[in-house]
Design a protein around this motif. Sequence first.
Motif, PDB file in Angstrom:
ATOM      1  N   GLN A 184      -0.876  12.836  20.326  1.00 24.35           N
ATOM      2  CA  GLN A 184      -1.761  12.546  19.105  1.00 24.35           C
ATOM      3  C   GLN A 184      -1.348  11.169  18.381  1.00 24.35           C
ATOM      4  O   GLN A 184       0.021  11.115  17.915  1.00 24.35           O
ATOM      5  CB  GLN A 184      -1.846  13.603  18.202  1.00 24.35           C
ATOM      6  N   ALA A 185      -2.052  10.307  18.141  1.00 21.73           N
ATOM      7  CA  ALA A 185      -1.356   9.114  17.598  1.00 21.73           C
ATOM      8  C   ALA A 185      -2.098   9.131  16.100  1.00 21.73           C
ATOM      9  O   ALA A 185      -3.530   9.297  16.110  1.00 21.73           O
ATOM     10  CB  ALA A 185      -1.652   7.841  18.088  1.00 21.73           C
ATOM     11  N   LEU A 186      -1.364   8.664  15.018  1.00 18.69           N
ATOM     12  CA  LEU A 186      -2.084   8.564  13.702  1.00 18.69           C
ATOM     13  C   LEU A 186      -1.580   6.967  13.201  1.00 18.69           C
ATOM     14  O   LEU A 186      -0.379   6.680  13.496  1.00 18.69           O
ATOM     15  CB  LEU A 186      -1.494   9.389  12.828  1.00 18.69           C
ATOM     16  N   VAL A 187      -2.397   6.089  12.757  1.00 20.97           N
ATOM     17  CA  VAL A 187      -2.158   4.877  12.253  1.00 20.97           C
ATOM     18  C   VAL A 187      -2.471   4.797  10.700  1.00 20.97           C
ATOM     19  O   VAL A 187      -3.408   5.498  10.339  1.00 20.97           O
ATOM     20  CB  VAL A 187      -3.066   3.911  13.056  1.00 20.97           C
ATOM     21  N   TYR A 188      -1.520   4.537   9.928  1.00 18.01           N
ATOM     22  CA  TYR A 188      -1.579   4.454   8.440  1.00 18.01           C
ATOM     23  C   TYR A 188      -1.610   2.780   7.893  1.00 18.01           C
ATOM     24  O   TYR A 188      -0.682   2.175   8.363  1.00 18.01           O
ATOM     25  CB  TYR A 188      -0.602   5.288   7.986  1.00 18.01           C
ATOM     26  N   ALA A 209       0.846  -1.147   0.051  1.00 20.12           N
ATOM     27  CA  ALA A 209      -0.075   0.003  -0.161  1.00 20.12           C
ATOM     28  C   ALA A 209       0.756   1.371  -0.042  1.00 20.12           C
ATOM     29  O   ALA A 209       1.180   1.771   1.135  1.00 20.12           O
ATOM     30  CB  ALA A 209      -0.810  -0.014   1.236  1.00 20.12           C
ATOM     31  N   ALA A 210       1.754   1.546  -1.219  1.00 22.54           N
ATOM     32  CA  ALA A 210       2.767   2.498  -1.170  1.00 22.54           C
ATOM     33  C   ALA A 210       2.282   3.819  -0.805  1.00 22.54           C
ATOM     34  O   ALA A 210       2.815   4.560  -0.190  1.00 22.54           O
ATOM     35  CB  ALA A 210       3.335   2.658  -2.667  1.00 22.54           C
ATOM     36  N   GLU A 211       0.928   4.232  -1.188  1.00 21.40           N
ATOM     37  CA  GLU A 211       0.650   5.682  -1.080  1.00 21.40           C
ATOM     38  C   GLU A 211       0.383   5.962   0.460  1.00 21.40           C
ATOM     39  O   GLU A 211       0.910   6.803   1.170  1.00 21.40           O
ATOM     40  CB  GLU A 211      -0.447   5.927  -1.629  1.00 21.40           C
ATOM     41  N   ARG A 212      -0.305   4.837   1.196  1.00 22.78           N
ATOM     42  CA  ARG A 212      -0.429   4.933   2.584  1.00 22.78           C
ATOM     43  C   ARG A 212       0.829   4.872   3.350  1.00 22.78           C
ATOM     44  O   ARG A 212       1.047   5.760   4.214  1.00 22.78           O
ATOM     45  CB  ARG A 212      -1.328   3.643   3.006  1.00 22.78           C
ATOM     46  N   CYS A 213       1.705   3.875   2.830  1.00 21.25           N
ATOM     47  CA  CYS A 213       3.061   4.152   3.586  1.00 21.25           C
ATOM     48  C   CYS A 213       3.938   5.198   3.659  1.00 21.25           C
ATOM     49  O   CYS A 213       4.143   5.727   4.452  1.00 21.25           O
ATOM     50  CB  CYS A 213       3.733   2.892   2.903  1.00 21.25           C
ATOM     51  N   ASN A 214       3.879   5.904   2.294  1.00 15.98           N
ATOM     52  CA  ASN A 214       4.661   7.156   2.103  1.00 15.98           C
ATOM     53  C   ASN A 214       3.907   8.337   2.764  1.00 15.98           C
ATOM     54  O   ASN A 214       4.366   9.260   3.147  1.00 15.98           O
ATOM     55  CB  ASN A 214       4.541   7.521   0.793  1.00 15.98           C
ATOM     56  N   GLU A 244       4.371  -4.796   7.202  1.00 17.74           N
ATOM     57  CA  GLU A 244       5.418  -4.846   5.833  1.00 17.74           C
ATOM     58  C   GLU A 244       6.286  -3.542   6.065  1.00 17.74           C
ATOM     59  O   GLU A 244       7.590  -3.547   5.483  1.00 17.74           O
ATOM     60  CB  GLU A 244       4.365  -4.627   4.732  1.00 17.74           C
ATOM     61  N   ALA A 245       5.751  -2.480   6.709  1.00 19.59           N
ATOM     62  CA  ALA A 245       6.686  -1.644   6.861  1.00 19.59           C
ATOM     63  C   ALA A 245       8.069  -1.756   7.603  1.00 19.59           C
ATOM     64  O   ALA A 245       9.106  -1.246   7.910  1.00 19.59           O
ATOM     65  CB  ALA A 245       6.018  -0.095   7.552  1.00 19.59           C
ATOM     66  N   SER A 246       7.884  -2.885   8.510  1.00 14.08           N
ATOM     67  CA  SER A 246       8.951  -3.455   9.061  1.00 14.08           C
ATOM     68  C   SER A 246      10.418  -3.572   8.503  1.00 14.08           C
ATOM     69  O   SER A 246      11.315  -3.417   8.736  1.00 14.08           O
ATOM     70  CB  SER A 246       8.676  -4.703   9.757  1.00 14.08           C
ATOM     71  N   TRP A 247      10.200  -4.014   7.267  1.00 19.60           N
ATOM     72  CA  TRP A 247      11.269  -4.234   6.185  1.00 19.60           C
ATOM     73  C   TRP A 247      12.091  -2.731   6.019  1.00 19.60           C
ATOM     74  O   TRP A 247      13.272  -2.841   5.813  1.00 19.60           O
ATOM     75  CB  TRP A 247      11.027  -4.476   4.834  1.00 19.60           C
ATOM     76  N   PHE A 248      11.659  -1.630   6.292  1.00 22.92           N
ATOM     77  CA  PHE A 248      12.216  -0.501   6.055  1.00 22.92           C
ATOM     78  C   PHE A 248      13.095  -0.087   7.324  1.00 22.92           C
ATOM     79  O   PHE A 248      14.100   0.831   7.032  1.00 22.92           O
ATOM     80  CB  PHE A 248      11.259   0.589   5.911  1.00 22.92           C
ATOM     81  N   PHE A 299      12.112   1.556  -2.284  1.00 21.00           N
ATOM     82  CA  PHE A 299      10.885   2.076  -2.210  1.00 21.00           C
ATOM     83  C   PHE A 299      10.608   2.988  -3.305  1.00 21.00           C
ATOM     84  O   PHE A 299      11.577   4.035  -3.227  1.00 21.00           O
ATOM     85  CB  PHE A 299      10.315   2.374  -0.830  1.00 21.00           C
ATOM     86  N   SER A 300       9.899   3.281  -4.209  1.00 25.72           N
ATOM     87  CA  SER A 300       9.603   4.213  -5.065  1.00 25.72           C
ATOM     88  C   SER A 300       8.012   4.696  -5.240  1.00 25.72           C
ATOM     89  O   SER A 300       7.263   3.427  -5.376  1.00 25.72           O
ATOM     90  CB  SER A 300      10.039   3.797  -6.511  1.00 25.72           C
ATOM     91  N   LEU A 301       7.892   5.638  -5.321  1.00 29.88           N
ATOM     92  CA  LEU A 301       6.377   6.303  -5.581  1.00 29.88           C
ATOM     93  C   LEU A 301       6.549   7.570  -6.316  1.00 29.88           C
ATOM     94  O   LEU A 301       7.141   8.656  -5.859  1.00 29.88           O
ATOM     95  CB  LEU A 301       5.695   6.372  -3.938  1.00 29.88           C
ATOM     96  N   PRO A 302       5.953   7.705  -7.619  1.00 24.27           N
ATOM     97  CA  PRO A 302       5.970   9.240  -8.222  1.00 24.27           C
ATOM     98  C   PRO A 302       5.456   9.992  -7.543  1.00 24.27           C
ATOM     99  O   PRO A 302       4.464   9.883  -6.615  1.00 24.27           O
ATOM    100  CB  PRO A 302       5.199   8.574  -9.450  1.00 24.27           C
ATOM    101  N   HIS A 303       6.036  11.271  -7.586  1.00 20.23           N
ATOM    102  CA  HIS A 303       5.525  12.358  -7.025  1.00 20.23           C
ATOM    103  C   HIS A 303       5.670  12.268  -5.438  1.00 20.23           C
ATOM    104  O   HIS A 303       4.805  13.405  -4.839  1.00 20.23           O
ATOM    105  CB  HIS A 303       4.287  13.063  -7.387  1.00 20.23           C
TER     106      HIS A 303
END
Length: 120
Positions: A116-120, A15-20, A43-47, A56-60
């Motif tokens: 403040q906590a945010l979860v993506y 979920a590249a956009e959510r991750c970024n 899956e973010a654990s790998w970072f 990891f690559s995401l346009p813009h």
Amino acid sequence: MSRSLVVKVTSGEDAAERCNQAFTVAATAVASGVDVSLWLTGEASWFAVPGEARKFSLPHAAPLHDLLESVLAGGRVILCSQCAARRQLTEEDLVSGIRIAGAPAFVEEVTAEGVQALVY
């Protein structure tokens, strides 16, 4: 009272956009002087592994490795202990400055006053 931000990112390439978005918000908050804690789970654990964020690559979008470096420079990055164990990762396997912690530490952070906590 100062405020802190805890960002939990649960996705990676799946979920590249959510991750970024999670990394962008955390890095932006650090740049704004906010006390930031970025939790890598799922899956973010790998970072947390050297070189993985560069893949990891995401346009813009800002390069993920730059965002991670920004958070490490001014905040904290924590890898979920269960996620690390499932991937057979130890602290020796991680980018310098990233630590491993579990649910009790996460709960302590997100329930503290002024957080403040945010979860993506």
